[in-house]
Design an enzyme around this catalytic site. Structure first.
Site, mmCIF file in Angstrom:
data_model
loop_
_atom_site.group_PDB
_atom_site.id
_atom_site.type_symbol
_atom_site.label_atom_id
_atom_site.label_comp_id
_atom_site.label_asym_id
_atom_site.label_seq_id
_atom_site.Cartn_x
_atom_site.Cartn_y
_atom_site.Cartn_z
ATOM 1 C CB CYS A 135 7.930 4.645 -9.471
ATOM 2 S SG CYS A 135 9.530 5.314 -9.988
ATOM 3 C CB CYS B 226 10.561 6.737 -14.053
ATOM 4 S SG CYS B 226 11.598 5.670 -13.020
ATOM 5 C CB SER B 227 7.305 3.303 -14.621
ATOM 6 O OG SER B 227 8.395 3.003 -15.480
ATOM 7 C CB CYS B 228 10.945 1.965 -9.850
ATOM 8 S SG CYS B 228 12.295 2.980 -10.469
#
Length: 235
Positions: free
Chosen positions: A123, A126-128
């Protein structure tokens, strides 16, 4: 007054127990408290969901891949209807709320590795991450070093995880986002003929499902991944 020296030795000040809070953590706290204040959910409901999320791990995804390796019909289902296949290994993306979560109930795809193509997920923003089937993401997945560099130097980053692919294998970097989640279905390794699903699932590690490692006979989910220092680090 006694002869005691009242000047403080600041070099001996005890360090804080945790690192400085990040901007994202400040945002999460503010948003959570606002949601509770507005009655969107209660503090108790937030606690229950947090505990639910913490106990999720990559085992269901490993079971899914193992079953796909031994059952061609299930493999076709997993690639065609991954959420339906997820239910076959005990994962309902609508749970535990009945309607999913804002960040998790989205489109979901399983990326199949082939002899010519290797998939890896990231991602970049961000941090999906597909938490319902893979659990919480590892810390390194959320760092700028991984997020920003993988899309620019994928082979270099993979080599830092110890994964060096032949030049003839194309590396396909799939960027997760707010509306779409991915996981990798690696190829079944050599030396696993005659293995049952449970044996196969043990070698499908979380890193294999992200795409920074390949499954190997004898390397189980208990493996500790050692990475080499980045050549082009991003702070």
């Amino acid at each position: 007054m006694s002869g005691h020296d009242h000047d403080h030795d600041h070099t001996r000040t005890v360090a804080p127990m945790v690192d400085e809070i990040t901007d994202f953590e400040v945002l999460e706290i503010a948003l959570r408290e606002l949601c509770i204040e507005k009655g969107i959910f209660t503090a108790e409901e937030h606690r229950r969901f947090t505990e639910f999320a913490e106990q999720i791990g990559p085992t269901p995804a490993a079971n899914l891949v193992a079953r796909a390796w031994v059952d061609p019909d299930f493999k076709a289902l997993a690639l065609r209807e991954p959420m339906t296949a997820s239910k076959e290994v005990g994962v309902d993306w609508l749970e535990p709320t009945g309607f999913g979560t804002p960040s998790d109930f989205t489109a979901f795809s399983i990326l199949e590795d082939t002899p010519d193509v290797h998939n890896v997920i990231v991602c970049a923003l961000c941090s999906c991450y597909p938490r319902p089937i893979l659990g919480n993401s590892p810390e390194w997945y959320r760092t700028p070093n991984y997020r920003r560099r993988l899309v620019r130097w994928p082979r270099q980053v993979l080599s830092e995880f110890g994964l060096v692919l032949p030049e003839g294998v194309a590396v396909r970097v799939q960027d997760s986002n707010q509306k779409h989640r991915f996981m990798v279905m690696p190829m079944r390794p050599e030396g696993t003929d005659g293995w049952d699903e449970s044996q196969l699932a043990e070698i499908v590690t979380r890193d294999c499902l992200i795409g920074v490692a390949l499954p190997k006979a004898g390397v189980t989910t208990n493996v500790i991944t050692y990475t080499r220092p980045a050549i082009h680090p991003i702070p």
